[in-house]
Design a protein around this motif. Structure first.
Motif, PDB file in Angstrom:
ATOM      1  N   PRO A  34       0.828  -1.207   0.000  1.00  0.00           N
ATOM      2  CA  PRO A  34       0.000   0.000   0.000  1.00  0.00           C
ATOM      3  C   PRO A  34       0.861   1.256   0.000  1.00  0.00           C
ATOM      4  N   ASN A  35       0.397   2.276  -0.679  1.00  0.00           N
ATOM      5  CA  ASN A  35       1.103   3.555  -0.735  1.00  0.00           C
ATOM      6  C   ASN A  35       0.105   4.663  -0.424  1.00  0.00           C
ATOM      7  N   PRO A  36       0.054   5.090   0.841  1.00  0.00           N
ATOM      8  CA  PRO A  36      -0.937   6.107   1.211  1.00  0.00           C
ATOM      9  C   PRO A  36      -0.690   7.465   0.553  1.00  0.00           C
ATOM     10  N   GLN A  47      -3.063   4.474  -2.897  1.00  0.00           N
ATOM     11  CA  GLN A  47      -3.052   3.189  -3.585  1.00  0.00           C
ATOM     12  C   GLN A  47      -3.131   2.067  -2.553  1.00  0.00           C
ATOM     13  N   PRO A  48      -4.167   1.232  -2.612  1.00  0.00           N
ATOM     14  CA  PRO A  48      -4.255   0.117  -1.662  1.00  0.00           C
ATOM     15  C   PRO A  48      -3.285  -1.006  -2.048  1.00  0.00           C
TER      16      PRO A  48
END
Length: 103
Positions: free
Chosen positions: A46-48, A52-53
């Motif tokens: 995940p990339n907060p 992006q989940p």
């Protein structure tokens, strides 16, 4: 002139997707991206920052141009293509029946 172009209906000749058909989505040199063919699972974190989940994504990977062939709708099989000059224009023509591709 390339014998396979974006938007063409192709059939896979070799590999685990042999016999499957799809449309060419994109090309990069000798690699071709075909819709619904050569799908792989990609594990992503995940990339907060980009909202992006994480998880397991299914995406299409490119396949080599030698492993696909144009699909001839009239014969229902894969077919080779040659380039011919007709009325001053270069056309792609199926070798089996002499019909122009995409006309």
């Amino acid at each position: 002139m390339n014998k396979i172009r974006k938007g063409d209906n192709v059939i896979v000749l070799t590999g685990r997707d042999k016999g499957k058909r799809g449309d060419v989505v994109g090309m990069d040199g000798e690699r071709v991206l075909v819709a619904g063919i050569n799908q792989v699972k990609k594990h992503t974190k995940p990339n907060p920052m980009q909202n992006q989940p994480g998880g397991i994504l299914t995406k299409e990977m490119p396949i080599h141009i030698s492993n696909i062939s144009l699909f001839n709708a009239r014969s229902g099989k894969a077919d080779s293509v040659r380039i011919e000059l007709r009325e001053g224009k270069r056309l792609r023509v199926f070798k089996s029946n002499g019909e122009a591709v995409g006309v």
